[in-house]
Design a protein around this motif. Structure first.
Motif, PDB file in Angstrom:
ATOM      1  N   UNK A 111      -2.570   0.013  -4.232  1.00 32.50           N
ATOM      2  CA  UNK A 111      -2.494   0.690  -2.946  1.00 32.50           C
ATOM      3  C   UNK A 111      -1.066   0.849  -2.466  1.00 32.50           C
ATOM      4  N   UNK A 112      -0.251  -0.169  -2.683  1.00 31.22           N
ATOM      5  CA  UNK A 112       1.164  -0.101  -2.319  1.00 31.22           C
ATOM      6  C   UNK A 112       1.862   1.020  -3.091  1.00 31.22           C
ATOM      7  N   UNK A 113       1.567   1.129  -4.390  1.00 28.49           N
ATOM      8  CA  UNK A 113       2.193   2.162  -5.219  1.00 28.49           C
ATOM      9  C   UNK A 113       1.818   3.563  -4.752  1.00 28.49           C
ATOM     10  N   UNK A 114       0.529   3.766  -4.410  1.00 28.81           N
ATOM     11  CA  UNK A 114       0.130   5.067  -3.865  1.00 28.81           C
ATOM     12  C   UNK A 114       0.833   5.326  -2.536  1.00 28.81           C
ATOM     13  N   UNK A 115       0.970   4.285  -1.734  1.00 28.52           N
ATOM     14  CA  UNK A 115       1.595   4.444  -0.425  1.00 28.52           C
ATOM     15  C   UNK A 115       3.053   4.864  -0.495  1.00 28.52           C
ATOM     16  N   UNK A 116       3.767   4.390  -1.501  1.00 29.20           N
ATOM     17  CA  UNK A 116       5.192   4.732  -1.617  1.00 29.20           C
ATOM     18  C   UNK A 116       5.404   5.977  -2.484  1.00 29.20           C
ATOM     19  N   UNK A 117       4.292   6.594  -2.935  1.00 31.68           N
ATOM     20  CA  UNK A 117       4.398   7.851  -3.672  1.00 31.68           C
ATOM     21  C   UNK A 117       4.663   7.722  -5.153  1.00 31.68           C
ATOM     22  N   UNK A 118       4.502   6.527  -5.715  1.00 32.93           N
ATOM     23  CA  UNK A 118       4.711   6.349  -7.154  1.00 32.93           C
ATOM     24  C   UNK A 118       3.402   6.649  -7.887  1.00 32.93           C
ATOM     25  N   UNK A 119       3.042   7.931  -7.912  1.00 28.27           N
ATOM     26  CA  UNK A 119       1.743   8.362  -8.418  1.00 28.27           C
ATOM     27  C   UNK A 119       1.530   7.965  -9.872  1.00 28.27           C
ATOM     28  N   UNK A 120       2.527   8.233 -10.720  1.00 33.32           N
ATOM     29  CA  UNK A 120       2.357   7.956 -12.145  1.00 33.32           C
ATOM     30  C   UNK A 120       2.113   6.475 -12.417  1.00 33.32           C
ATOM     31  N   UNK A 121       2.916   5.617 -11.794  1.00 32.78           N
ATOM     32  CA  UNK A 121       2.751   4.183 -12.001  1.00 32.78           C
ATOM     33  C   UNK A 121       1.432   3.700 -11.402  1.00 32.78           C
ATOM     34  N   UNK A 122       1.022   4.281 -10.280  1.00 34.62           N
ATOM     35  CA  UNK A 122      -0.249   3.901  -9.659  1.00 34.62           C
ATOM     36  C   UNK A 122      -1.424   4.260 -10.564  1.00 34.62           C
ATOM     37  N   UNK A 123      -1.369   5.440 -11.184  1.00 31.01           N
ATOM     38  CA  UNK A 123      -2.438   5.848 -12.100  1.00 31.01           C
ATOM     39  C   UNK A 123      -2.472   4.954 -13.337  1.00 31.01           C
ATOM     40  N   UNK A 124      -1.294   4.625 -13.857  1.00 32.04           N
ATOM     41  CA  UNK A 124      -1.234   3.722 -15.013  1.00 32.04           C
ATOM     42  C   UNK A 124      -1.813   2.358 -14.645  1.00 32.04           C
ATOM     43  N   UNK A 125      -1.439   1.850 -13.457  1.00 30.38           N
ATOM     44  CA  UNK A 125      -1.958   0.562 -13.007  1.00 30.38           C
ATOM     45  C   UNK A 125      -3.463   0.582 -12.807  1.00 30.38           C
ATOM     46  N   UNK A 126      -3.982   1.689 -12.263  1.00 31.21           N
ATOM     47  CA  UNK A 126      -5.429   1.808 -12.055  1.00 31.21           C
ATOM     48  C   UNK A 126      -6.163   1.799 -13.389  1.00 31.21           C
ATOM     49  N   UNK A 127      -5.655   2.593 -14.342  1.00 32.00           N
ATOM     50  CA  UNK A 127      -6.290   2.639 -15.656  1.00 32.00           C
ATOM     51  C   UNK A 127      -6.216   1.311 -16.383  1.00 32.00           C
ATOM     52  N   UNK A 128      -5.063   0.648 -16.293  1.00 28.07           N
ATOM     53  CA  UNK A 128      -4.904  -0.647 -16.960  1.00 28.07           C
ATOM     54  C   UNK A 128      -5.836  -1.690 -16.361  1.00 28.07           C
ATOM     55  N   UNK A 129      -5.982  -1.667 -15.037  1.00 31.36           N
ATOM     56  CA  UNK A 129      -6.870  -2.641 -14.381  1.00 31.36           C
ATOM     57  C   UNK A 129      -8.317  -2.432 -14.793  1.00 31.36           C
ATOM     58  N   UNK A 130      -8.766  -1.168 -14.813  1.00 26.66           N
ATOM     59  CA  UNK A 130     -10.137  -0.877 -15.236  1.00 26.66           C
ATOM     60  C   UNK A 130     -10.342  -1.263 -16.699  1.00 26.66           C
ATOM     61  N   UNK A 131      -9.322  -1.060 -17.520  1.00 28.50           N
ATOM     62  CA  UNK A 131      -9.429  -1.431 -18.932  1.00 28.50           C
ATOM     63  C   UNK A 131      -9.589  -2.934 -19.092  1.00 28.50           C
ATOM     64  N   UNK A 132      -8.816  -3.693 -18.320  1.00 29.51           N
ATOM     65  CA  UNK A 132      -8.897  -5.158 -18.411  1.00 29.51           C
ATOM     66  C   UNK A 132     -10.265  -5.650 -17.952  1.00 29.51           C
ATOM     67  N   UNK A 133     -10.753  -5.099 -16.843  1.00 28.46           N
ATOM     68  CA  UNK A 133     -12.005  -5.595 -16.262  1.00 28.46           C
ATOM     69  C   UNK A 133     -13.240  -5.120 -17.017  1.00 28.46           C
TER      70      UNK A 133
END
Length: 228
Positions: A111-133
């Protein structure tokens, strides 16, 4: 409408919802709505921090306002610890909820990454989290590993075996007691053994239950496999 403010909110809610769906599906305490709210809150507060130049400050003569959005992120990632602590609980020798707490923590960071506009890193983090879980859960099930169970044995007066005999009983089922606790009832009629038991997966809990059910000295017992 300022779409530069709308898209981070929508993206954060989507990412939090996807992570929350995985947690809800597996019956964990913090699920769909909780993860959405965590990611949304983090995003909103960071958007507000990034837009501090638009805040309605009351300037004093000679005062200089220094904008520092990183203070908001520090506060968010510290504050989320209180929420994470609420989903961690101890039962006997076991601690539950650590993975859910970690998912809340990473959801807040996304959420912090989306808030500061780091879209690419936020998408990578979202995908990585879903992959782990989700994805790595399937891989974890196929890897050879040791399972853990919490076993409580309530013995009638004078029927409680020694620790050596108790370990032999478990060893016959391919299990190992890594910790044994003793609790005596106030009337001294029940001697309770609280055990943390390990064994190769899959653990044959049914065989242990069948063996314990036929033991005359037991007043009751519980066998609880741990899922995380």
């Amino acid at each position: 409408m300022d779409w530069d403010l709308v898209w981070p909110v929508v993206a954060a809610m989507t990412a939090g919802g996807l992570i929350g769906v995985e947690r809800t599906y597996h019956g964990h305490p913090a699920g769909f709505r909780t993860h959405i709210l965590v990611c949304l809150t983090s995003c909103l507060l960071m958007l507000a921090a990034m837009q501090q130049s638009t805040w309605d400050f009351a300037y004093l003569p000679g005062q200089r306002v220094v904008i520092d959005p990183t203070r908001m992120s520090h506060g968010l990632l510290t504050g989320i610890g209180f929420l994470c602590a609420g989903v961690i609980f101890r039962e006997g020798f076991s601690v539950h909820g650590l993975t859910t707490a970690a998912s809340l923590w990473v959801t807040s960071a996304i959420g912090v990454l989306y808030g500061v506009g780091m879209l690419e890193l936020a998408l990578i983090g979202s995908g990585a989290t879903l992959a782990v879980l989700a994805v790595l859960r399937l891989l974890d099930a196929k890897l050879p590993h040791v399972g853990v169970m919490d076993v409580v044995l309530r013995w009638k007066r004078g029927a409680a075996p020694s620790e050596a005999a108790l370990r032999d009983l478990l060893r016959a089922r391919g299990l190992k007691a890594v910790r044994i606790g003793h609790v005596m009832s106030p009337d001294r009629l029940i001697h309770e053994h609280q055990l943390k038991v390990k064994g190769p997966m899959p653990i044959d809990a049914d065989a242990l239950v069948a063996q314990l059910s036929g033991h005359d000295g037991l007043a009751g017992f519980s066998v609880l496999p741990r899922d995380e």
